[in-house]
Design an enzyme around this catalytic site. Structure first.
Site, PDB file in Angstrom:
ATOM      1  CG  ASP A 479      -2.126   0.672   1.029  1.00 11.14           C
ATOM      2  OD1 ASP A 479      -2.367   1.629   0.090  1.00 11.14           O
ATOM      3  OD2 ASP A 479      -3.006   0.437   2.026  1.00 11.14           O
ATOM      4  CG  ASP A 549      -9.431   2.448  -0.583  1.00 13.60           C
ATOM      5  OD1 ASP A 549      -8.770   1.321  -0.663  1.00 13.60           O
ATOM      6  OD2 ASP A 549      -8.873   3.249   0.457  1.00 13.60           O
TER       7      ASP A 549
HETATM    8  C1  DGJ Z   1      -5.874   1.769   1.844  1.00 16.74           C
HETATM    9  C2  DGJ Z   1      -6.315   0.569   1.159  1.00 16.74           C
HETATM   10  O1  DGJ Z   1      -6.519   1.082  -0.171  1.00 16.74           O
HETATM   11  C3  DGJ Z   1      -7.170  -0.278   1.956  1.00 16.74           C
HETATM   12  O2  DGJ Z   1      -7.617  -1.382   1.107  1.00 16.74           O
HETATM   13  C4  DGJ Z   1      -6.592  -0.711   3.176  1.00 16.74           C
HETATM   14  O3  DGJ Z   1      -5.446  -1.614   2.901  1.00 16.74           O
HETATM   15  C5  DGJ Z   1      -6.395   0.607   3.779  1.00 16.74           C
HETATM   16  N1  DGJ Z   1      -5.150   1.405   3.310  1.00 16.74           N
HETATM   17  C6  DGJ Z   1      -5.062   0.018   5.304  1.00 16.74           C
HETATM   18  O4  DGJ Z   1      -4.718   1.113   5.884  1.00 16.74           O
END
Ligand code: DGJ
Length: 737
Positions: A479, A549
């Site tokens: 990430d 997301d």
């Molecule tokens: C952002 C990501 O896009 C999410 O799927 C998740 O992993 C969160 N970060 C975790 O902090």
């Protein structure tokens, strides 16, 4: 050999069955693009395409009498300050303060295959006959700098790749202030520009606008390719749609700041430049130093955006993505993020895993919150050791328990980041990327590590391999949850601060490279607050990326449709999540959620224990369905956009096998309509002469490919009525009889 040099006319012709690209060496030893477009016959000269005119206010490129002016040519790599008054492809600051350059032709080399780029991701070939490359060397005699313009044409794809390479051979130090990867001149401005725009949770929405005189551009200055603009543009002739018309795609294989700019001058000539964003960029070149620009991939299509996208899909799926997972259907995942957020312990996780096993899920992914004292997003980034309060037996113990339950184990990391509340920060406050004397802007309560410093990358590498070596880990979600601000490295002198942004990206790539090297079987998925770093550079390292997301099916229809403009569906992380959806509050059926998530790498982002019995039964069916079809969807199929969700209340997509004997077609309707009209969808990509059975939820017909593509497939109103309400979706299986 699809690259020819015609000695007499001093013209290079790069061509295959689909595309031609012609460069002329002018009388002053500079380079002009004569043509880029549909394949034309090769011949000795296309010199008539070079035009000159005696116009006021133009500076001349050779002594009078002449009319050769740089203002009127379509320069292959335009310089600043010598009569070409559009935005240049590069600028070089010199010791005497001048920024003027004058590169002249020295030599060329044509060779089979394609060379790797030093430290940078790029498309590749597996055998030399897949592509041919041309390197044209130029030299500026005042600065004694060498410039090599590199081109590759693929044998069986409508693709030309470009990059530029600078090398300082002289004694004086120079500074590259701008170094685009490609510069292309087109003779007119009769185009629309398409690009992918968005922000967090609504990435890569399709935007188009007609070209106007002046400059139009998309760019990133975020330190990543960004959710706001993708490093991609297409120029389309008016009237171009999915199926017809010319489209020129420009895609940048890079994951940091970029500029994609189209400039139309007062003579209606168009110049495209694409490369690292010059804003904040400055690269020192002393004797013996060089600078390699990343790659631009240009795709030409004379059959609309659909064919352009399929060329990108094929190239990126097979000649950019690497490793075991390139040709392997992806595991069906369950990720605990939306199921638990930070609130988990081993017991809770194992409960989720047991149910996932029952459903047929193959890999469990433990998301954020397993390390240091990471109980929320205020702390612990950089402390890559296991939180034994949450996980008493560590990652090693948990991964074993998950394996014993029959699932593979995956782990979330965010390796480029640091929280101020962390042991790492206590020990190394100077590792944070920040400018002396300036406020350090937090974002998601975190900061960025200075990855331009190899010792920082080394330390993170050592920390994370200690975890990975001890767990049985088959997947990593990497990430990156903030953009870069106050970019400055305490390890570099003032005149090299302009290098930090790019060095940061190179540092991140180098860490990926080392981890891939050490764990070749691990499947990497990149992520940046969802889809803020969904670019070809990342695909070279991570075969799939978390698309957004936003897991809401209705929003995903658009996001995935836009993303498919460039990126293969095998690269799009797509999960079924809980309702009401956590991003939009919307409720959609579990079938609609899966029908959209099938067009990606497929998985779940919820606790299956919380579903109703009927929903869980549906999940079991979904997983069976995906296991049956994922080879077609992710590996061997061609993807077709049929109806555009940005323009309609309904939309449609499909995937067709290479032998055209099998296809999946999905119809989606956003809002329900009273007393609806009939809807006819015209399928694509099928074989006209094959008789197919078309099946969907009890509906079944037989039709030839030509019926389905020309007479169309009526969407049965009874099927729509049966589902009822908003957000209905229909998944059709189409099989040759
Ligand atoms: C952002 C990501 O896009 C999410 O799927 C998740 O992993 C969160 N970060 C975790 O902090």
């Amino acid at each position: 050999m699809p690259i020819k040099y015609h000695e007499k006319s001093r013209e290079f012709h790069l061509y295959n069955d689909e595309v031609s690209y012609i460069i002329k060496l002018l009388e002053n030893d500079q380079l002009e693009n004569l043509y880029y477009g549909k394949r034309v016959h090769d011949k000795e000269s296309f010199g008539y395409l070079h035009e000159e005119a005696d116009r006021p206010l133009t500076a001349l490129a050779v002594e009078e009498p002449t009319s050769l002016s740089l203002l009127h040519i379509r320069h292959e790599y335009a310089a600043y300050g010598t009569g070409d008054f559009k935005s240049p492809a590069f600028t070089i600051e010199q010791a005497n303060g001048s920024r003027l350059s004058d590169f002249r032709y020295i030599s060329y080399e044509i060779r089979a295959g394609k060379e790797k780029l030093d430290s940078l991701p790029a498309t590749y070939v597996e055998s030399e006959n897949e592509a041919t490359s041309l390197a044209i060397t130029l030299f500026d005699s005042v600065t004694e700098t060498k410039l090599v313009l590199n081109y590759t044409i693929f044998e069986s794809l409508s693709v030309i790749c470009r990059n530029a390479y600078f090398e300082q051979t002289g004694d004086s130090t120079v500074y590259l202030e701008r170094a685009m990867s490609a510069c292309l001149g087109l003779p007119d401005m009769d185009y629309e520009m398409l690009h992918l725009n968005g922000t967090w949770s609504r990435e890569r929405h399709i935007k188009t606008r007609p070209l106007e005189t002046g400059i139009q551009a998309v760019q990133s200055m975020t330190g990543s390719s960004s959710a706001e603009y993708n490093p991609f543009i297409a120029l389309m002739r008016p009237g171009t749609d999915e199926n017809k018309g010319e489209a020129l795609g420009f895609s940048f294989v890079y994951s940091g700041n970029f500029l994609a700019q189209v400039e139309v001058d007062s003579y209606d000539m168009t110049r495209v430049i694409m490369g690292i964003n010059p804003e904040g960029f400055k690269w020192k070149l002393s004797k013996g130093n060089s600078f390699q620009t990343p790659e631009v991939v240009m795709v030409y299509s004379d059959e609309g955006l659909g064919k352009m996208s399929r060329s990108y899909h094929q190239l990126y799926r097979t000649k950019l993505v690497r490793g075991k997972w390139r040709d392997t259907p992806r595991p069906i995942l369950l990720n605990n993020w939306e199921a638990t957020y930070f609130d988990f312990n081993e017991e809770k996780i194992l409960d989720i895993v047991k149910k996932a096993k029952e459903a047929g899920v193959e890999t469990f992914v433990l998301d954020d919150g397993w390390f240091g004292n990471r109980c929320d997003d205020f702390r612990a980034l950089g402390d890559w050791y296991v939180n034994t309060e949450k996980l008493p037996d560590g990652i090693a113990g948990l991964s074993k328990k998950v394996n014993d339950l029959g699932l593979d184990f995956g782990l979330w990391v965010e390796l480029e980041m640091i929280s101020k509340e962390s042991k790492l920060y206590e020990e190394h406050p100077d590792w944070l990327l920040s400018t002396p004397g300036r406020f350090e802007s937090p974002a998601r309560h975190q900061h960025v590590l200075d990855f331009s410093r190899p010792e920082v990358v080394d330390a993170i590498y050592e920390m994370i391999i200690a975890v990975l070596d001890n767990g049985n880990i088959s997947y990593i979600k990497w990430d990156m949850n903030r953009y870069l601000t106050e970019v400055y490295s305490k390890a570099l002198p003032p005149d090299r601060q302009g290098e930090v942004m790019h060095r940061q990206v190179i540092g991140m790539y180098s860490l990926y490279a080392r981890l891939i090297d050490r764990y070749p079987d691990i499947l990497f998925e990149s992520c940046a607050s969802g889809g803020a770093r969904f670019d070809p550079g990342m695909l070279y390292f991570a075969p799939q990326a978390w698309t957004s997301d936003d897991t809401d099916a209705v929003e995903r229809v658009k996001i995935q449709y836009g993303t498919s403009m460039v990126y293969p569906i095998s690269s799009m992380g797509a999960h079924v999540s809980a309702v009401p959806n956590h991003q939009t509050g919307r409720i959609t059926s579990i079938e609609t959620r899966s029908n959209i998530a099938y067009y990606g790498t497929f998985g779940y982002e919820l606790d299956l224990n919380k579903l109703t019995v009927e929903e869980f039964e549906s999940v079991k069916r979904q997983i069976k369905f995906m296991k049956k079809h994922r080879e077609l969807i992710q590996i061997s199929g061609d993807f077709y956009r049929i109806k555009n969700p940005f323009k309609n209340n309904d939309s449609a997509i499909m995937v067709v096998s290479k032998d055209k004997k099998e296809a999946l077609f999905t119809y989606f309707q956003t809002l329900s309509k009273p007393n609806p009209k009939f809807t006819r969808i015209y399928l694509k990509g099928l074989d006209e002469n094959i008789l197919y059975t078309v099946k969907c939820e009890g509906y079944e017909i037989e039709a030839y490919g030509d019926d389905l593509m020309n007479a169309g497939l009526p969407i049965d109103l009874a099927l729509i009525k049966k589902q009822g309400g908003d957000y209905i979706s229909l998944m059709y299986e189409i099989i040759a009889k």
